[in-house]
Scaffold this motif. Sequence first.
Motif, PDB file in Angstrom:
ATOM      1  N   ILE A   1     101.683  58.728 -16.754  1.00  0.00           N
ATOM      2  CA  ILE A   1     102.800  57.851 -16.411  1.00  0.00           C
ATOM      3  C   ILE A   1     103.179  58.009 -14.943  1.00  0.00           C
ATOM      4  CG2 ILE A   1     105.194  57.251 -16.940  1.00  0.00           C
ATOM      5  CD1 ILE A   1     104.691  58.306 -19.776  1.00  0.00           C
ATOM      6  N   LEU A   2     103.297  59.250 -14.481  1.00  0.00           N
ATOM      7  CA  LEU A   2     103.595  59.537 -13.078  1.00  0.00           C
ATOM      8  C   LEU A   2     102.667  60.643 -12.587  1.00  0.00           C
ATOM      9  CD1 LEU A   2     107.518  59.638 -12.970  1.00  0.00           C
ATOM     10  CD2 LEU A   2     106.056  57.805 -12.109  1.00  0.00           C
ATOM     11  N   ARG A   3     102.316  60.579 -11.310  1.00  0.00           N
ATOM     12  CA  ARG A   3     101.561  61.667 -10.685  1.00  0.00           C
ATOM     13  C   ARG A   3     102.377  62.200  -9.508  1.00  0.00           C
ATOM     14  NH1 ARG A   3      96.560  58.680 -11.994  1.00  0.00           N
ATOM     15  NH2 ARG A   3      95.459  59.919 -13.546  1.00  0.00           N
ATOM     16  N   LEU A   4     102.479  63.526  -9.450  1.00  0.00           N
ATOM     17  CA  LEU A   4     103.267  64.191  -8.425  1.00  0.00           C
ATOM     18  C   LEU A   4     102.392  65.160  -7.639  1.00  0.00           C
ATOM     19  CD1 LEU A   4     106.222  65.364 -10.728  1.00  0.00           C
ATOM     20  CD2 LEU A   4     105.944  63.116  -9.692  1.00  0.00           C
ATOM     21  N   VAL A   5     102.780  65.418  -6.411  1.00  0.00           N
ATOM     22  CA  VAL A   5     102.154  66.481  -5.625  1.00  0.00           C
ATOM     23  C   VAL A   5     103.256  67.236  -4.895  1.00  0.00           C
ATOM     24  CG1 VAL A   5      99.986  65.254  -5.298  1.00  0.00           C
ATOM     25  CG2 VAL A   5     101.782  65.028  -3.585  1.00  0.00           C
ATOM     26  N   ASP A   6     102.973  68.500  -4.646  1.00  0.00           N
ATOM     27  CA  ASP A   6     103.855  69.304  -3.811  1.00  0.00           C
ATOM     28  C   ASP A   6     103.383  69.141  -2.374  1.00  0.00           C
ATOM     29  OD1 ASP A   6     105.322  71.158  -2.458  1.00  0.00           O
ATOM     30  OD2 ASP A   6     104.865  72.832  -3.795  1.00  0.00           O
ATOM     31  N   PRO A   7     104.182  68.538  -1.494  1.00  0.00           N
ATOM     32  CA  PRO A   7     103.710  68.310  -0.119  1.00  0.00           C
ATOM     33  C   PRO A   7     103.353  69.599   0.606  1.00  0.00           C
ATOM     34  CG  PRO A   7     106.079  67.897  -0.303  1.00  0.00           C
ATOM     35  CD  PRO A   7     105.561  68.058  -1.689  1.00  0.00           C
ATOM     36  N   ARG A   8     103.913  70.711   0.163  1.00  0.00           N
ATOM     37  CA  ARG A   8     103.583  71.988   0.802  1.00  0.00           C
ATOM     38  C   ARG A   8     102.199  72.473   0.409  1.00  0.00           C
ATOM     39  NH1 ARG A   8     108.621  75.171  -1.431  1.00  0.00           N
ATOM     40  NH2 ARG A   8     107.779  74.092  -3.259  1.00  0.00           N
ATOM     41  N   SER A   9     101.612  71.868  -0.610  1.00  0.00           N
ATOM     42  CA  SER A   9     100.297  72.309  -1.064  1.00  0.00           C
ATOM     43  C   SER A   9      99.172  71.388  -0.601  1.00  0.00           C
ATOM     44  CB  SER A   9     100.277  72.393  -2.602  1.00  0.00           C
ATOM     45  OG  SER A   9     100.274  71.093  -3.183  1.00  0.00           O
ATOM     46  N   LEU A  10      99.472  70.446   0.283  1.00  0.00           N
ATOM     47  CA  LEU A  10      98.433  69.536   0.755  1.00  0.00           C
ATOM     48  C   LEU A  10      97.456  70.269   1.672  1.00  0.00           C
ATOM     49  CD1 LEU A  10     100.462  66.301   1.584  1.00  0.00           C
ATOM     50  CD2 LEU A  10      99.135  66.805  -0.458  1.00  0.00           C
ATOM     51  N   TRP A  11      96.196  69.928   1.567  1.00  0.00           N
ATOM     52  CA  TRP A  11      95.185  70.446   2.469  1.00  0.00           C
ATOM     53  C   TRP A  11      94.076  69.423   2.611  1.00  0.00           C
ATOM     54  CZ3 TRP A  11      93.424  75.279  -0.836  1.00  0.00           C
ATOM     55  CH2 TRP A  11      92.898  74.851  -2.040  1.00  0.00           C
ATOM     56  N   VAL A  12      93.162  69.685   3.524  1.00  0.00           N
ATOM     57  CA  VAL A  12      92.034  68.789   3.751  1.00  0.00           C
ATOM     58  C   VAL A  12      90.774  69.493   3.282  1.00  0.00           C
ATOM     59  CG1 VAL A  12      90.676  67.551   5.473  1.00  0.00           C
ATOM     60  CG2 VAL A  12      93.155  67.672   5.693  1.00  0.00           C
ATOM     61  N   ALA A  13      90.034  68.820   2.413  1.00  0.00           N
ATOM     62  CA  ALA A  13      88.762  69.351   1.918  1.00  0.00           C
ATOM     63  C   ALA A  13      87.645  68.824   2.806  1.00  0.00           C
ATOM     64  CB  ALA A  13      88.540  68.931   0.462  1.00  0.00           C
TER      65      ALA A  13
END
Length: 377
Positions: free
Chosen positions: A221-233
């Motif tokens: 229904i919804l997808r969330l992310v923690d912006p502090r956990s973003l990285w580049v693969a």
Amino acid sequence: MTRQRWLLLAIAALLAAGGSLLAWRLLRTVPVPLAQVTRAAVMAQVDGPGTVQARVPVTLSARLTSTVVQVAADVGDSVAPGQVLVVLEARDLAARHDAVLRQQDSMARQVDAAAAAVRKADAELELARVRERRDADLQQQGFVSRASLDASLAGARSAEAALQGAGAALAARRADQAALAQELVVARAQVGYMQLAAPMSGIVIQRLAEPGTTVAPGTPILRLVDPRSLWVATRVDEALVDRVAVGQPATIRLRSGSTVPGRVARIAMQSDAATRELDVHVGFVSAPPRVAIDQEAEVRIDVGREEGLAVPTGALTHDAAGRPGVLQVVEGRTRFVPVRFGPASEGVVLVRSGLAQGDTVVANASGVKPGLRVRAP
């Protein structure tokens, strides 16, 4: 004759002027910036393409088949832990929960009644045993018959059986009560499933259902992310991976054009058998204000300083065949020299081969051709 003389004089004048121009062009020197090949240390870098990913992606999905009543967050919204984001239809489950509560009340009364029956059967057994002992004493004294004593014995045995039956009934009622307690736990949990809350602080990146949509178990229904956990693969050739280490600084250039600092957060321990590359994840030191999951990025990892012969980066040029090189100045004239280059940073590039220390090159080769006589400005 006069006319021929004037024609010859004109031709001689043209030849003289052309010769003078040619001599001027051959002998003149053009001022260009020059530089000598010197030893320098530059920051060695490993770079490659990558995509923005979330280290901790969270998907809120239905656990039971139901209808969406409310979606309280939209794409881009920031959410807090415990914040209710989705409400599902719960009337049937709430009714079942209430029914189990009423069954529990009824079962509690049945347990009380069974416990009272046990107490009554225990009292009757005690009374039957007293009567049995009394009739046994009287029979020995000859005051009662053997038949009366046998009746007392039978009454005591019957009371014992009645107590066992009452105890079994009480145990059954208590087992039913425990089963209802578990059923109430399940019913309460299922009612709780009808409200989906954020498990963490984050940002909504996808909204996949709207009020009125019927969802099945597992439907996102919804997808969330923690912006502090973003990285580049990104992926690094296995021949270079021994130069990459966790914690090394990096530069991340997003496709939007913004450039932000990063740091190596994780290095895979398994290489891709087809590409011979390893996954390297570079975390943002501070996430940019606007970034999208799966957005393309370019990653450049600083893997330490490397020393060697160096020339200004402006000296780099190519010949007609596309070979990289520089314009070396030999006896005042430029000459193209193919060169194998190394890493570049801070305005200089290392030279792997093709030049020697002390050689002079054109510092800015833009617009300068081979064979040109040059001098320092």
